[in-house]
Write a protein that holds these residues in place. Structure first.
Motif, PDB file in Angstrom:
ATOM      1  N   PHE A  55       0.839  -1.203   0.000  1.00 52.07           N
ATOM      2  CA  PHE A  55       0.000   0.000   0.000  1.00 52.07           C
ATOM      3  C   PHE A  55       0.872   1.250   0.000  1.00 52.07           C
ATOM      4  CE2 PHE A  55      -1.993   3.337   2.633  1.00 52.07           C
ATOM      5  CZ  PHE A  55      -3.169   3.576   1.915  1.00 52.07           C
ATOM      6  N   SER A  56       1.930   1.239   0.810  1.00 54.27           N
ATOM      7  CA  SER A  56       2.842   2.379   0.886  1.00 54.27           C
ATOM      8  C   SER A  56       3.797   2.409  -0.302  1.00 54.27           C
ATOM      9  CB  SER A  56       3.632   2.331   2.200  1.00 54.27           C
ATOM     10  OG  SER A  56       2.754   2.347   3.308  1.00 54.27           O
ATOM     11  N   ILE A  57       4.252   1.234  -0.736  1.00 55.86           N
ATOM     12  CA  ILE A  57       5.149   1.155  -1.885  1.00 55.86           C
ATOM     13  C   ILE A  57       4.482   1.734  -3.125  1.00 55.86           C
ATOM     14  CG2 ILE A  57       6.306  -0.450  -3.459  1.00 55.86           C
ATOM     15  CD1 ILE A  57       6.798  -2.269  -1.055  1.00 55.86           C
ATOM     16  N   ALA A  58       3.166   1.512  -3.256  1.00 55.36           N
ATOM     17  CA  ALA A  58       2.446   2.028  -4.416  1.00 55.36           C
ATOM     18  C   ALA A  58       2.473   3.549  -4.468  1.00 55.36           C
ATOM     19  CB  ALA A  58       0.999   1.532  -4.391  1.00 55.36           C
ATOM     20  N   CYS A  59       2.658   4.178  -3.307  1.00 50.25           N
ATOM     21  CA  CYS A  59       2.730   5.642  -3.252  1.00 50.25           C
ATOM     22  C   CYS A  59       4.150   6.130  -3.459  1.00 50.25           C
ATOM     23  CB  CYS A  59       2.196   6.127  -1.905  1.00 50.25           C
ATOM     24  SG  CYS A  59       2.243   7.918  -1.678  1.00 50.25           S
ATOM     25  N   ARG A  60       5.108   5.545  -2.737  1.00 48.14           N
ATOM     26  CA  ARG A  60       6.510   5.961  -2.803  1.00 48.14           C
ATOM     27  C   ARG A  60       7.385   4.711  -2.763  1.00 48.14           C
ATOM     28  NH1 ARG A  60       4.372  10.066  -3.853  1.00 48.14           N
ATOM     29  NH2 ARG A  60       4.767  12.182  -3.090  1.00 48.14           N
ATOM     30  N   GLY A  61       7.553   4.083  -3.930  1.00 46.03           N
ATOM     31  CA  GLY A  61       8.262   2.816  -3.993  1.00 46.03           C
ATOM     32  C   GLY A  61       9.712   2.891  -3.562  1.00 46.03           C
ATOM     33  N   ASP A  62      10.349   4.055  -3.752  1.00 47.20           N
ATOM     34  CA  ASP A  62      11.758   4.182  -3.390  1.00 47.20           C
ATOM     35  C   ASP A  62      11.950   4.451  -1.913  1.00 47.20           C
ATOM     36  OD1 ASP A  62      10.485   6.629  -3.651  1.00 47.20           O
ATOM     37  OD2 ASP A  62      12.346   7.692  -4.127  1.00 47.20           O
ATOM     38  N   VAL A  63      10.871   4.728  -1.194  1.00 47.87           N
ATOM     39  CA  VAL A  63      10.968   5.102   0.216  1.00 47.87           C
ATOM     40  C   VAL A  63      10.542   3.973   1.139  1.00 47.87           C
ATOM     41  CG1 VAL A  63      10.046   6.658   1.992  1.00 47.87           C
ATOM     42  CG2 VAL A  63      10.650   7.546  -0.262  1.00 47.87           C
ATOM     43  N   PHE A  64       9.442   3.321   0.810  1.00 47.06           N
ATOM     44  CA  PHE A  64       8.817   2.402   1.759  1.00 47.06           C
ATOM     45  C   PHE A  64       9.128   0.937   1.506  1.00 47.06           C
ATOM     46  CE2 PHE A  64       6.119   6.188   2.034  1.00 47.06           C
ATOM     47  CZ  PHE A  64       6.156   6.387   3.405  1.00 47.06           C
TER      48      PHE A  64
ATOM     49  N   GLN B  10     -14.403  -2.273   7.236  1.00 43.78           N
ATOM     50  CA  GLN B  10     -13.331  -1.730   8.064  1.00 43.78           C
ATOM     51  C   GLN B  10     -11.990  -1.881   7.354  1.00 43.78           C
ATOM     52  OE1 GLN B  10     -13.484  -2.859  12.234  1.00 43.78           O
ATOM     53  NE2 GLN B  10     -15.684  -3.269  12.113  1.00 43.78           N
ATOM     54  N   VAL B  11     -11.054  -1.045   7.763  1.00 38.81           N
ATOM     55  CA  VAL B  11      -9.707  -1.065   7.192  1.00 38.81           C
ATOM     56  C   VAL B  11      -8.726  -1.502   8.283  1.00 38.81           C
ATOM     57  CG1 VAL B  11      -7.831   0.318   6.218  1.00 38.81           C
ATOM     58  CG2 VAL B  11     -10.201   0.709   5.481  1.00 38.81           C
ATOM     59  N   PHE B  12      -7.979  -2.541   7.989  1.00 37.96           N
ATOM     60  CA  PHE B  12      -6.952  -3.048   8.897  1.00 37.96           C
ATOM     61  C   PHE B  12      -5.603  -2.905   8.191  1.00 37.96           C
ATOM     62  CE2 PHE B  12     -10.892  -5.255   9.743  1.00 37.96           C
ATOM     63  CZ  PHE B  12     -10.990  -5.238  11.136  1.00 37.96           C
ATOM     64  N   THR B  13      -4.632  -2.323   8.866  1.00 41.78           N
ATOM     65  CA  THR B  13      -3.325  -2.156   8.236  1.00 41.78           C
ATOM     66  C   THR B  13      -2.225  -2.728   9.109  1.00 41.78           C
ATOM     67  OG1 THR B  13      -1.745  -0.562   7.313  1.00 41.78           O
ATOM     68  CG2 THR B  13      -3.054   0.174   9.192  1.00 41.78           C
ATOM     69  N   LEU B  14      -1.226  -3.304   8.452  1.00 37.79           N
ATOM     70  CA  LEU B  14      -0.046  -3.827   9.142  1.00 37.79           C
ATOM     71  C   LEU B  14       1.114  -2.843   9.032  1.00 37.79           C
ATOM     72  CD1 LEU B  14      -0.284  -7.526   7.912  1.00 37.79           C
ATOM     73  CD2 LEU B  14      -0.895  -6.632  10.154  1.00 37.79           C
ATOM     74  N   ASN B  15       0.903  -1.702   8.380  1.00 37.50           N
ATOM     75  CA  ASN B  15       1.951  -0.692   8.217  1.00 37.50           C
ATOM     76  C   ASN B  15       1.955   0.267   9.399  1.00 37.50           C
ATOM     77  OD1 ASN B  15       2.243  -1.830   5.667  1.00 37.50           O
ATOM     78  ND2 ASN B  15       0.903  -0.332   4.715  1.00 37.50           N
ATOM     79  N   TYR B  16       3.133   0.798   9.720  1.00 33.23           N
ATOM     80  CA  TYR B  16       3.165   1.800  10.798  1.00 33.23           C
ATOM     81  C   TYR B  16       3.621   3.162  10.303  1.00 33.23           C
ATOM     82  CZ  TYR B  16       7.504  -0.994  11.223  1.00 33.23           C
ATOM     83  OH  TYR B  16       8.619  -1.739  10.982  1.00 33.23           O
ATOM     84  N   ASP B  17       3.644   3.361   8.970  1.00 34.90           N
ATOM     85  CA  ASP B  17       3.913   4.708   8.472  1.00 34.90           C
ATOM     86  C   ASP B  17       2.612   5.524   8.521  1.00 34.90           C
ATOM     87  OD1 ASP B  17       2.457   4.532   5.858  1.00 34.90           O
ATOM     88  OD2 ASP B  17       3.918   2.956   5.495  1.00 34.90           O
ATOM     89  N   LEU B  18       2.685   6.774   8.072  1.00 34.03           N
ATOM     90  CA  LEU B  18       1.579   7.710   8.241  1.00 34.03           C
ATOM     91  C   LEU B  18       0.678   7.867   7.020  1.00 34.03           C
ATOM     92  CD1 LEU B  18       3.448  10.565  10.135  1.00 34.03           C
ATOM     93  CD2 LEU B  18       1.941   8.842  11.095  1.00 34.03           C
ATOM     94  N   LEU B  19       0.932   7.148   5.948  1.00 32.40           N
ATOM     95  CA  LEU B  19       0.209   7.401   4.705  1.00 32.40           C
ATOM     96  C   LEU B  19      -1.294   7.174   4.841  1.00 32.40           C
ATOM     97  CD1 LEU B  19       2.581   6.045   1.920  1.00 32.40           C
ATOM     98  CD2 LEU B  19       2.356   8.353   2.818  1.00 32.40           C
ATOM     99  N   LEU B  20      -1.686   6.088   5.490  1.00 26.56           N
ATOM    100  CA  LEU B  20      -3.119   5.834   5.658  1.00 26.56           C
ATOM    101  C   LEU B  20      -3.759   6.944   6.486  1.00 26.56           C
ATOM    102  CD1 LEU B  20      -5.697   4.148   5.473  1.00 26.56           C
ATOM    103  CD2 LEU B  20      -4.880   2.829   7.458  1.00 26.56           C
ATOM    104  N   TYR B  21      -3.137   7.294   7.588  1.00 27.81           N
ATOM    105  CA  TYR B  21      -3.666   8.356   8.452  1.00 27.81           C
ATOM    106  C   TYR B  21      -3.784   9.668   7.687  1.00 27.81           C
ATOM    107  CZ  TYR B  21      -3.554  12.024  12.002  1.00 27.81           C
ATOM    108  OH  TYR B  21      -3.794  13.152  12.728  1.00 27.81           O
ATOM    109  N   TRP B  22      -2.756  10.018   6.927  1.00 26.60           N
ATOM    110  CA  TRP B  22      -2.791  11.262   6.156  1.00 26.60           C
ATOM    111  C   TRP B  22      -3.916  11.238   5.124  1.00 26.60           C
ATOM    112  CZ3 TRP B  22       3.134  12.214   4.955  1.00 26.60           C
ATOM    113  CH2 TRP B  22       3.761  12.686   6.130  1.00 26.60           C
TER     114      TRP B  22
END
Length: 353
Positions: free
Chosen positions: A26-35, A139-151
């Motif tokens: 989910f995060s890689i799809a936004c910023r593949g070089d970062v996450f 409902q949305v369940f995430t295993l990521n701890y970055d901020l992208l979903l929250y933002w």
């Protein structure tokens, strides 16, 4: 044959609720070089304090909080047992401070510092994706701890010509009773959690355990960049709540010892046991180190599982995902069979084309 995401959504209309489990893709799809990472520990740069890095090996952990607290506690008691030099406690305290800085820098890393570094168009596309679940009672369940979903949940600005996409954003946090104007909100406990629709199953970078309460730091209330908020919290003795251990058993142990994390797991389990519900999986490889979550689907009653595959369905990575999915199917008794379907992850365009 793989479906498109839209075909999978239409197929899932047969169920009363659809939920989604998000992985790192989910995060890689936004910023593949970062996450593109496995864990905070794997990304950490210990070069400023290589000796302190050995503490993790000695303790058999990848958990920063555990290692830092161990050093701080050792610094307090070592003078009692050390009769050949008074320097050891101070070195331990220095190493604990160094690990805190390593943790902070790792948290920040190349993570976008501010929400507005991501264009409105990308947020709008993400909200459209999330609405497929939150807009239907899911409902949305995430295993990521970055901020992208929250933002994405907080970002209500829309691109020119687009319509707003309202979303249910209840994550179980609310105002502190004694200080409703505080710079943070607090977890409302198990009772308030029953109405939550967003669950960070492994914690998140903006959640800090202060001992007496679990705090969620917000950009809206502070306007303070992530790394500055994190530094202030850690200096105050609070640690970000996330599950950094590598194995499924160690992750499960930490989850069971934290009320917020355990409540999220219970919510996931409760939905997985509903025979008229279905689950989507996006951006997750079904790796064994998350069996403490995935097994809930295998032992549950939800009728169908839609799993996203990226790229060639016949690739080694995707064949392994299919093999793991079949393992979940075999966990089911005949009375509650689990059907698995696969869709093309790229077709979901989670962050836009």
């Amino acid at each position: 044959m793989m479906m498109t995401f839209e075909e999978a959504i239409r197929d899932s209309d047969a169920f009363s609720r659809r939920h989604v489990l998000l992985g790192n893709g989910f995060s890689i799809a936004c910023r593949g070089d970062v996450f593109h990472y496995d864990s905070l520990f794997d990304r950490a740069d210990f070069s400023p304090c290589p000796e302190a890095a050995k503490v993790f090996d000695a303790l058999g952990t990848h958990d920063f909080e555990y290692a830092i607290r161990a050093l701080e506690n050792a610094a307090k008691i070592s003078p009692i047992y050390t009769d050949y030099g008074a320097a050891a406690p101070e070195v331990m305290r220095e190493h604990a401070a160094a690990l805190k800085e390593v943790l902070l820098q790792t948290i920040a890393g190349q993570h976008p510092d501010l929400p507005n570094e991501i264009p409105d168009q990308q947020y709008h596309a993400c909200r459209a994706f999330l609405a497929r679940f939150l807009g239907t009672g899911g409902q949305v369940f995430t295993l990521n701890y970055d901020l992208l979903l929250y933002w994405a949940l907080m970002h209500t600005d829309v691109p020119d010509g687009a319509r707003p996409i309202p979303l249910e954003t209840n994550d179980g946090f609310g105002n502190q009773e004694d200080d409703p104007g505080a710079d943070y909100v607090v977890w409302q406990g198990e009772t308030g959690a029953h109405s939550a629709k967003i669950h960070f199953l492994h914690g998140a970078m903006h959640l800090f355990d202060s001992g007496a309460e679990l705090k969620k730091y917000t950009w809206v209330r502070t306007g303070t960049p992530l790394v500055e908020q994190a530094r202030e919290a850690v200096d105050a003795g609070f640690f970000p709540l996330f599950v950094a251990e590598g194995t499924s058993d160690k992750k499960k142990s930490k989850i069971r010892h934290n009320a917020y994390l355990y409540q999220g797991l219970k919510q996931f389990t409760a939905n997985a046991t509903q025979g008229q519900h279905c689950f989507f999986v996006f951006g997750h490889s079904l790796a064994a180190n998350d069996d403490h979550i995935l097994a809930r689907l295998g032992r549950g009653r939800c009728a169908k599982l839609y799993i996203g595959l990226f790229g060639d369905a016949k690739s080694a990575a995707n064949r392994e995902i299919m093999r793991r999915a079949e393992g979940l199917v075999r966990m089911r008794p005949d009375r509650w069979p689990l059907e698995v379907a696969y869709y093309d992850s790229a077709s979901a365009q989670v962050w836009g084309a």
